[in-house]
Scaffold this active site. Structure first.
Site, mmCIF file in Angstrom:
data_model
loop_
_atom_site.group_PDB
_atom_site.id
_atom_site.type_symbol
_atom_site.label_atom_id
_atom_site.label_comp_id
_atom_site.label_asym_id
_atom_site.label_seq_id
_atom_site.Cartn_x
_atom_site.Cartn_y
_atom_site.Cartn_z
ATOM 1 N N ASP B 11 43.631 47.216 37.417
ATOM 2 C CA ASP B 11 42.195 47.479 37.252
ATOM 3 C C ASP B 11 42.046 48.679 36.333
ATOM 4 O O ASP B 11 42.466 49.779 36.681
ATOM 5 C CB ASP B 11 41.550 47.819 38.611
ATOM 6 C CG ASP B 11 41.461 46.590 39.510
ATOM 7 O OD1 ASP B 11 41.593 45.462 39.006
ATOM 8 O OD2 ASP B 11 41.259 46.779 40.727
ATOM 9 N N ASP B 130 35.466 34.670 43.677
ATOM 10 C CA ASP B 130 35.433 35.616 44.790
ATOM 11 C C ASP B 130 34.749 34.908 45.946
ATOM 12 O O ASP B 130 33.577 34.531 45.832
ATOM 13 C CB ASP B 130 34.628 36.875 44.429
ATOM 14 C CG ASP B 130 35.326 37.709 43.357
ATOM 15 O OD1 ASP B 130 36.540 37.522 43.152
ATOM 16 O OD2 ASP B 130 34.652 38.550 42.726
#
Lengths: 193, 251
Positions: B11, B130
Site C-alpha cells: 500500500d 471488497d
C-alpha cells in the site's frame, strides 16, 4: 551487439525492453525491415490477439522479412504463436516457420493458463544452465502443440510446447522477461548465441 | 504443475512510501521499489501495488513509481487504486505494469470491464471485490469499503467474469486486519464457480492460514501485506511450509 525488438500492435513490448536493459543489452524498438536487417538479434514479443497482430505485420511487410532472415529471432508468447503454421485464435494463418498448430486450451480448467509452471525435457542452447523443472511465468489461452522441434515441455490441462527451435528461430510460450532469474538466464542465453 | 501464488501487497502513499513496514533489514525501509525487489528476490510470485492516496495531485508521483518498479522488478506486478478509465489503464500499462486492478469504477459502470478487456486483453484486467458478510450474505462494497452496493459478491463475480475480467481479487472485509485467517467459504464458492483465477485477500496471520485458503478455500493465489511487512515469517519459510504440506509452490 545490436538488439532489435519488433514493435507491433501488441502489448508487453516495453517489459521486454526493460528486461534487456536490466541485462545490460539496450535494445531498439522498430517496425522497419531495414532497421531489423541491421540488428544482430531480433526479439519478437507480444501479448494480444493473433489475427490483428498478423494483419499489422503484413501491412508493413514484416511477415515477408521475418521468414527470410538468417539472424537469430526469439518469439515470445504471441510472437512464438505467429511463427507457427496456424492459430485457432480467430482461425489465423501464421508465418509457418514452425510446422505446428496453436490450439485453444480445452474448457476443463481455468483459462488463461496464468502463473508459474515448470518446464521439462529441456534441449538446445536457450536452456543452457537451466534445471529440469525450473519455474517460468505463463499467461496464455492458446498453446502450441508438441512437435519434434519442441525444446521445452509444460503441462497444463494438456502437454504442450513451452519452447520450440528451428534453425535460427527460437520461440518461448512463457514470459522470460517476467520469470525472475530463470527468465533472465534464458534471455541471456539467446543474446549470447 | 501450475503453482499456487503468494502475492505481497504494498500500500503506497503519495507514490513514495509503503505503509506499515516494520522490519528493518532494508536499507531504505518503506521505499516501494526496494521493498518490491526484496520480495521478488525472496520468491514472491507477483506483487500488487495499491495507491492508497489516489488523488489527482499524486498521480504523477504514482506513474513515476510504476515506471521505477517496472525497471527494477523481474516478476509480474499489478497496480490498483483510482483506476477509472480506459486512459488510466493505458497509462499504467505503458508505465510497465502487467495488470491493473479495478474496483469502484467497474461497479459504477460495468460496461467498463468489457471495454478494458477488449482494448487490453482479459489477462491484464483484475477486478477487485471488497466483500462483507451480513446476515449470511456476502455484499460488495466500494470506495475503500465505505459504500455498500446492491450486488451480492457471487453475482458480481459472475457478472465481471462474463464481461471479460481475467482474475478476481477477493478481499473479505470481515477478515481483513484480523490476522485470524482468510474467508474460506466465499473464496471457495468463487474459486469453484469461476473459470478464472481467484486471489484471496484479508486475514492472513499465520502460515496455516495460507495452507487453509489453498486447501479448503481452493484459492489460486493468496495476497497479504502485514505478515510480510512485519516480518512475522518470510516468503521462503511460508513456501517451504506449504510445500511440506503438499501444496505446489515455486521454490
Amino acid at each position: 551487439m545490436k538488439v532489435a525488438i519488433l514493435k507491433y500492435n501488441a502489448g508487453n513490448i516495453y517489459s521486454v525492453q526493460l528486461a534487456l536493459n536490466r541485462l545490460g543489452y539496450p535494445a531498439i524498438l522498430t517496425d522497419e525491415p531495414q532497421v531489423l536487417e541491421a540488428a544482430d538479434k531480433i526479439i519478437f514479443p507480444g501479448v494480444g490477439e493473433a489475427r490483428s497482430a498478423m494483419a499489422y505485420l503484413q501491412q508493413r511487410g514484416l511477415d515477408a522479412w521475418l521468414v527470410q532472415t538468417r539472424q537469430p529471432v526469439l518469439g515470445i508468447c504471441l510472437g512464438l504463436q505467429l511463427l507457427c503454421e496456424f492459430s485457432e485464435e480467430n482461425q489465423t494463418p501464421g508465418l509457418g516457420i514452425f510446422p505446428v498448430r496453436v490450439r485453444r486450451f480445452p474448457p476443463k480448467g481455468k483459462v488463461p493458463h496464468m502463473g508459474w509452471n515448470t518446464i521439462g525435457q529441456l534441449k538446445g542452447p536457450l536452456f543452457n544452465g537451466i534445471s529440469e523443472g525450473a519455474y517460468v511465468y505463463f499467461v496464455h489461452s492458446y498453446y502450441p502443440e508438441l512437435t519434434p522441434l519442441t525444446t521445452a515441455r509444460t503441462e497444463y490441462l494438456v502437454p504442450f510446447s513451452a519452447a520450440i527451435e528451428r534453425d535460427n528461430f527460437f520461440g518461448v510460450q512463457f514470459h522470460p522477461e517476467k520469470s525472475g532469474t530463470v527468465g533472465e538466464k534464458i534471455l541471456r542465453n539467446f543474446l549470447e548465441l | 504443475m501450475l503453482t499456487r501464488r503468494i502475492i505481497p501487497c504494498l500500500d503506497v502513499q503519495d507514490g513514495q512510501t509503503v505503509k506499515g513496514v516494520h522490519f528493518v533489514n532494508l536499507r531504505r525501509v518503506g521505499d516501494p521499489v526496494t521493498l518490491g525487489q526484496f520480495y521478488a528476490r525472496q520468491g514472491a510470485d507477483e506483487l500488487v501495488y495499491l495507491d492508497i492516496t489516489a488523488t489527482v495531485e499524486n498521480r504523477r508521483a504514482w506513474v513515476e513509481m510504476v515506471q521505477r518498479v517496472a525497471q527494477k522488478i523481474n516478476i509480474p506486478f499489478t497496480v490498483g487504486g483510482g483506476i477509472r478509465t480506459i486512459g488510466d489503464v493505458e497509462k499504467m500499462l505503458q508505465a510497465g505494469a502487467d495488470k491493473v486492478s479495478v474496483n469502484s469504477a467497474a461497479v459504477q459502470e460495468p460496461a467498463l470491464v468489457n471495454r478494458m478487456a477488449r482494448e487490453f486483453g482479459s489477462q491484464c484486467i483484475v477486478i477487485a471485490i471488497d466483500a462483507r458478510q451480513e446476515g449470511g450474505e456476502w455484499w460488495v462494497y466500494t470506495h475503500g469499503g465505505r459504500q455498500r452496493t446492491f450486488w451480492r459478491a457471487i453475482d458480481w463475480a459472475r457478472e465481471v467474469t462474463e464481461r471479460g475480467a481475467g482474475e478476481i481479487l477477493l478481499t473479505s472485509m470481515n477478515h481483513d486486519g484480523t490476522r485470524n485467517g482468510f474467508a474460506l467459504d466465499i473464496t471457495r464458492q468463487l474459486a469453484e464457480m469461476l473459470p478464472i483465477p481467484v486471489i484471496a485477500s484479508g486475514g492472513a496471520g499465520r502460515m496455516e492460514h495460507f495452507l487453509k485458503v489453498f486447501r479448503e478455500g481452493k484459492a489460486d493465489a493468496a495476497l497479504a501485506a502485514s505478515v510480510f511487512h512485519f516480518g512475522h515469517f518470510t516468503i521462503p519459510q511460508l513456501k517451504q511450509f506449504l510445500k511440506m504440506n503438499g501444496i505446489e509452490v515455486r521454490l
